[in-house]
Design a protein around this motif. Structure first.
Motif, PDB file in Angstrom:
ATOM      1  N   GLU A  10     -10.334  37.964  88.807  1.00  0.00           N
ATOM      2  CA  GLU A  10      -9.294  38.121  87.792  1.00  0.00           C
ATOM      3  C   GLU A  10      -8.807  36.768  87.288  1.00  0.00           C
ATOM      4  O   GLU A  10      -8.650  35.821  88.061  1.00  0.00           O
ATOM      5  CB  GLU A  10      -8.109  38.887  88.384  1.00  0.00           C
ATOM      6  N   TYR A  15     -10.780  40.854  83.989  1.00  0.00           N
ATOM      7  CA  TYR A  15     -11.746  40.832  85.082  1.00  0.00           C
ATOM      8  C   TYR A  15     -13.061  40.289  84.550  1.00  0.00           C
ATOM      9  O   TYR A  15     -13.455  40.589  83.424  1.00  0.00           O
ATOM     10  CB  TYR A  15     -12.013  42.228  85.643  1.00  0.00           C
ATOM     11  N   ASP A  88      -8.576  35.829  92.721  1.00  0.00           N
ATOM     12  CA  ASP A  88      -7.796  35.315  91.598  1.00  0.00           C
ATOM     13  C   ASP A  88      -7.706  33.792  91.575  1.00  0.00           C
ATOM     14  O   ASP A  88      -6.912  33.229  90.830  1.00  0.00           O
ATOM     15  CB  ASP A  88      -6.401  35.946  91.559  1.00  0.00           C
ATOM     16  N   LYS A 107      -8.184  43.880  81.313  1.00  0.00           N
ATOM     17  CA  LYS A 107      -8.138  45.043  82.202  1.00  0.00           C
ATOM     18  C   LYS A 107      -7.951  46.350  81.434  1.00  0.00           C
ATOM     19  O   LYS A 107      -8.570  47.350  81.771  1.00  0.00           O
ATOM     20  CB  LYS A 107      -7.019  44.892  83.226  1.00  0.00           C
TER      21      LYS A 107
END
Length: 161
Positions: A10, A15, A88, A107
């Motif tokens: 992410e 993503y 992340d 997303k």
């Protein structure tokens, strides 16, 4: 039985998705998935995760979380247990992938992609911030016909997936 990892990296509400369009005889041909792959002999899930992400993207994960275990059953292949991760933080530069095209997807747009039916279910749990979960998915051909979350059967809008 196969053991695999899958990771959704992410960044900025997006993503990193892999559009599987380059491999021949690919069960995921044409689908959008995260990055990951099969365990090598003696690897831990984390070692597999880090190696597969590095091989497919050129990125080195510096912060990741083990989010779930997914059991895949199918009439087309052997059973698979997949360790599901999100990440992340990373270093490095994105490079071309030999298995498909990598693209950062917001997303909220992921549901419109050509995804496996079960992937839609576990991606929803990831986006909701669900704690660690176990999901079991049964496919007939490309169609999701049964799904369980933490041992409870999930209703499917369309029984064919």
């Amino acid at each position: 039985m196969k053991l695999t990892t899958l990771c959704y990296i992410e960044q900025d509400g997006r993503y990193l998705m892999l559009h599987r369009v380059k491999k021949k005889a690919d069960i995921n041909a044409g689908k959008w998935i995260g990055v990951g792959g099969h365990f090598e002999e003696g690897e831990s899930p984390e070692e597999c995760l880090l190696r597969e992400v590095r091989e497919e993207t050129g990125l080195l994960l510096t912060r990741y979380a083990f989010r779930g275990i997914i059991t895949f059953l199918s009439d087309a292949q052997e059973a698979e247990y997949m360790c599901l991760y999100t990440a992340d933080a990373f270093t490095g530069s994105l490079r071309d992938c030999t298995e498909g095209d990598l693209q950062w997807i917001p997303k909220e747009e992921i549901g419109a992609l050509n995804l496996w039916g079960g992937d839609q279910l576990f991606l929803q749990k990831l986006c909701e911030g669900a704690p660690f979960f176990s999901m079991k998915l049964r496919y007939v051909g490309d169609s999701l016909c049964e799904a369980w979350l933490d041992g409870r059967r999930l209703p499917l809008d369309d029984p064919r997936g």
